[in-house]
Design a protein around this motif. Structure first.
Motif, short mmCIF file in Angstrom:
data_model
loop_
_atom_site.label_atom_id
_atom_site.label_comp_id
_atom_site.label_asym_id
_atom_site.label_seq_id
_atom_site.Cartn_x
_atom_site.Cartn_y
_atom_site.Cartn_z
N ASP A 126 -3.28 9.13 9.52
CA ASP A 126 -2.18 9.55 8.65
C ASP A 126 -1.45 8.36 8.02
N HIS A 127 -1.93 7.12 8.31
CA HIS A 127 -1.33 5.88 7.76
C HIS A 127 0.18 5.82 8.01
N GLN A 128 0.56 6.19 9.21
CA GLN A 128 1.98 6.21 9.55
C GLN A 128 2.22 5.38 10.81
N CYS A 129 3.36 4.65 10.80
CA CYS A 129 3.79 3.87 11.97
C CYS A 129 5.30 4.03 12.10
N ALA A 135 6.01 -6.96 9.97
CA ALA A 135 5.12 -6.45 8.93
C ALA A 135 3.69 -6.33 9.47
N ASN A 136 3.24 -7.27 10.26
CA ASN A 136 1.90 -7.20 10.85
C ASN A 136 1.78 -5.98 11.76
N LEU A 137 2.83 -5.74 12.58
CA LEU A 137 2.79 -4.58 13.48
C LEU A 137 2.80 -3.27 12.70
N PHE A 138 3.63 -3.21 11.65
CA PHE A 138 3.65 -2.00 10.81
C PHE A 138 2.30 -1.78 10.13
N GLU A 139 1.75 -2.84 9.56
CA GLU A 139 0.48 -2.74 8.84
C GLU A 139 -0.65 -2.34 9.78
N ASP A 151 0.87 -1.18 0.00
CA ASP A 151 0.00 0.00 0.00
C ASP A 151 0.90 1.23 0.00
N SER A 152 0.88 1.96 -1.09
CA SER A 152 1.79 3.11 -1.25
C SER A 152 1.46 4.25 -0.30
N THR A 153 0.23 4.23 0.31
CA THR A 153 -0.13 5.32 1.22
C THR A 153 0.45 5.11 2.62
N TYR A 154 0.96 3.90 2.89
CA TYR A 154 1.52 3.62 4.21
C TYR A 154 2.93 4.20 4.31
N LYS A 155 3.24 4.72 5.50
CA LYS A 155 4.55 5.30 5.75
C LYS A 155 5.13 4.70 7.03
N VAL A 156 6.38 4.23 6.94
CA VAL A 156 7.05 3.59 8.08
C VAL A 156 8.34 4.34 8.38
N ILE A 157 8.55 4.66 9.67
CA ILE A 157 9.75 5.38 10.10
C ILE A 157 10.51 4.50 11.10
N ILE A 158 11.80 4.28 10.85
CA ILE A 158 12.66 3.49 11.73
C ILE A 158 13.71 4.41 12.32
#
Length: 455
Positions: free
Chosen positions: A369-372, A357-361, A324-331
């Motif tokens: 804001d679809h961000q994790c 991946a489950n936790l990020f999703e 999903d291109s709308t998801y944003k993940v910051i590490i």
């Protein structure tokens, strides 16, 4: 052969061996004492008769008459007196002469001073005797009828008592083993009544700290685990059926409507899009079920190796953003690490990627804001991951249930899902001997905390 019979036979054999050894020791001691006492008696008789002959000067005929008279009713001792030159000075019964002395025997007795031996079952003693500065050799022989009779009687009584004792021990052993195994028989009968339809039954238990009580408690614990497993399986099958039925029914309905009559191109495109969406739901569900099955394997069959957590997190983030291109993940890191061992754990890369991946999703799906984001920190030999989102949060009532398979809380209307992700994640984290916990507040967000023990 049943264990009860084996124990009875073994107990009987051990006890019989002990009794036999005890009886043998008694018989051997009695035999040794009889021999020793009779040798002493022969020695006394020989010295007494020599004293009568030399000191009291009792005539030879008188002594022989005494011997002849006593021999008819008593076990009389036959005595002979020789000097060093093998000259016979006295003999109770020359015509019998049971010992049959020889010059070599007399010389040997004189040199040794004392001698004891058997001639058939007759016991013989030879000793050196001094009178008026002259040395003589005396021999005395007799058959211990009374002593042998006592030994035979002792042996006969011992054999009879041994047989009676063995029979008694076997009966007693059988009785006590039967009493001892009564709880086992009861447990066996109870276990035979337990089947898949009545796993609620339990074996009787007591407060005793014996082995049978421990076995009963262990078996009851196993039944509890089996019962829970069966119940979980029932719910699992029920939930799977429901999860599969809904998209399949939607697909079938959509296709049947499309076939009833001619439709416009736009309508067909819409039908295909809906069907594709339901098919993708089925695909995600099947993939989740496969991952859940892999996480349920025997840990000994899963390959573990040193794995860098930051690399797995990057791969999981890319996978989620690709889906999903709308998801944003910051590490991000709370602090720099000095050694690769701080960021590495002994784990399975594929399963860890599925869990992250489950936790990020989850974080992206339930956030407006679809961000994790994930914060990596180090505490001594602990590696801590905090997955944060600004989503709708989880109520306190639902926090205790979110790790159960197919459970969906009050947020199920906010986003689609099948309720497998978090239960699968917890199972994977547990396989890696790590812990997962959650803090959440409604309309503020959630924090999932994962802690690994590093090498």
């Amino acid at each position: 052969m049943k264990i009860r019979t084996k124990l009875t036979v073994l107990f009987t054999i051990i006890t019989a061996t002990i009794v036999l050894i005890f009886a043998s020791v008694i018989y051997y001691s009695a035999k040794e004492n009889r021999e020793k006492e009779f040798y002493n008696l022969l020695t006394k008789e020989a010295v007494t008769k020599a004293n009568l002959f030399f000191n009291a000067e009792v005539s030879e005929k008188t002594l022989q008459d005494i011997y002849s008279n006593n021999r008819e009713i008593l076990n009389e001792v036959e005595v002979a007196i020789y000097d060093q030159q093998f000259k016979l000075h006295y003999h109770d019964a020359v015509e019998l002469d049971f010992v049959k002395e020889t010059p070599e025997m007399v010389r040997w007795i004189y040199e040794k001073g004392n001698m004891q031996f058997y001639q058939n079952k007759w016991q013989v003693v030879g000793l050196r005797y001094e009178f008026n500065n002259t040395h003589y050799v005396i021999t005395a022989a007799a058959y211990d009828y009374y002593g042998y009779a006592k030994l035979d009687n002792l042996l006969q009584n011992s054999v009879i008592l041994f047989v009676i004792t063995i029979l008694f021990i076997y009966i007693a052993g059988w009785f006590f083993s039967k009493k001892a195994f009564e709880p086992v028989d009861q447990m066996t009968k109870k276990v035979k009544n337990i089947s898949a339809t009545n796993l609620h039954l339990r074996l009787p238990s007591n407060t005793n700290k014996d082995e049978l009580s421990e076995l009963s408690n262990t078996f009851n614990q196993m039944l509890s685990r089996l019962e829970n497993s069966f119940e979980t399986q029932k719910h699992f099958v029920s939930n799977i059926s429901h999860e599969l039925r809904t998209p399949l029914a939607a697909i079938i309905t959509e296709l049947e409507l499309s076939l009833t009559k001619e439709r416009s191109l736009e309508h067909y495109k819409t039908a295909i899009a809906r069907t594709l969406s339901d098919a993708q739901k089925l695909n995600r569900l099947s993939n989740s079920l496969l991952d859940l099955a892999k996480a349920s394997y025997d840990p000994s069959e899963i390959s573990f190796k040193q794995t860098r957590i930051d690399e797995v997190l990057l791969d999981a983030a890319q996978q989620v953003q690709k889906s999903d291109s709308t998801y944003k993940v910051i590490i991000s890191f709370e602090s720099n690490f000095e050694d690769d061992r701080q960021i590495s754990v002994n784990g399975n890369e594929y399963l860890l990627k599925v869990a992250f991946a489950n936790l990020f999703e989850n974080g992206c799906k339930f956030s407006t804001d679809h961000q994790c984001s994930v914060l990596i920190s180090f505490h001594q030999n602990k590696l801590r991951l905090e997955f944060l989102d600004n989503g709708i949060g989880i109520t306190q009532e639902n926090i205790d249930q979110i790790f159960k398979p197919f459970y969906r809380g009050d947020n199920k209307d906010f986003a689609s899902g099948n309720g497998i992700g978090l239960s699968l994640t917890k199972k994977i984290i547990s396989l890696h001997h790590a812990t997962i916990s959650v803090r959440s507040k409604s309309d503020v967000g959630s924090v999932f905390i994962v802690e690994f023990t590093t090498v």
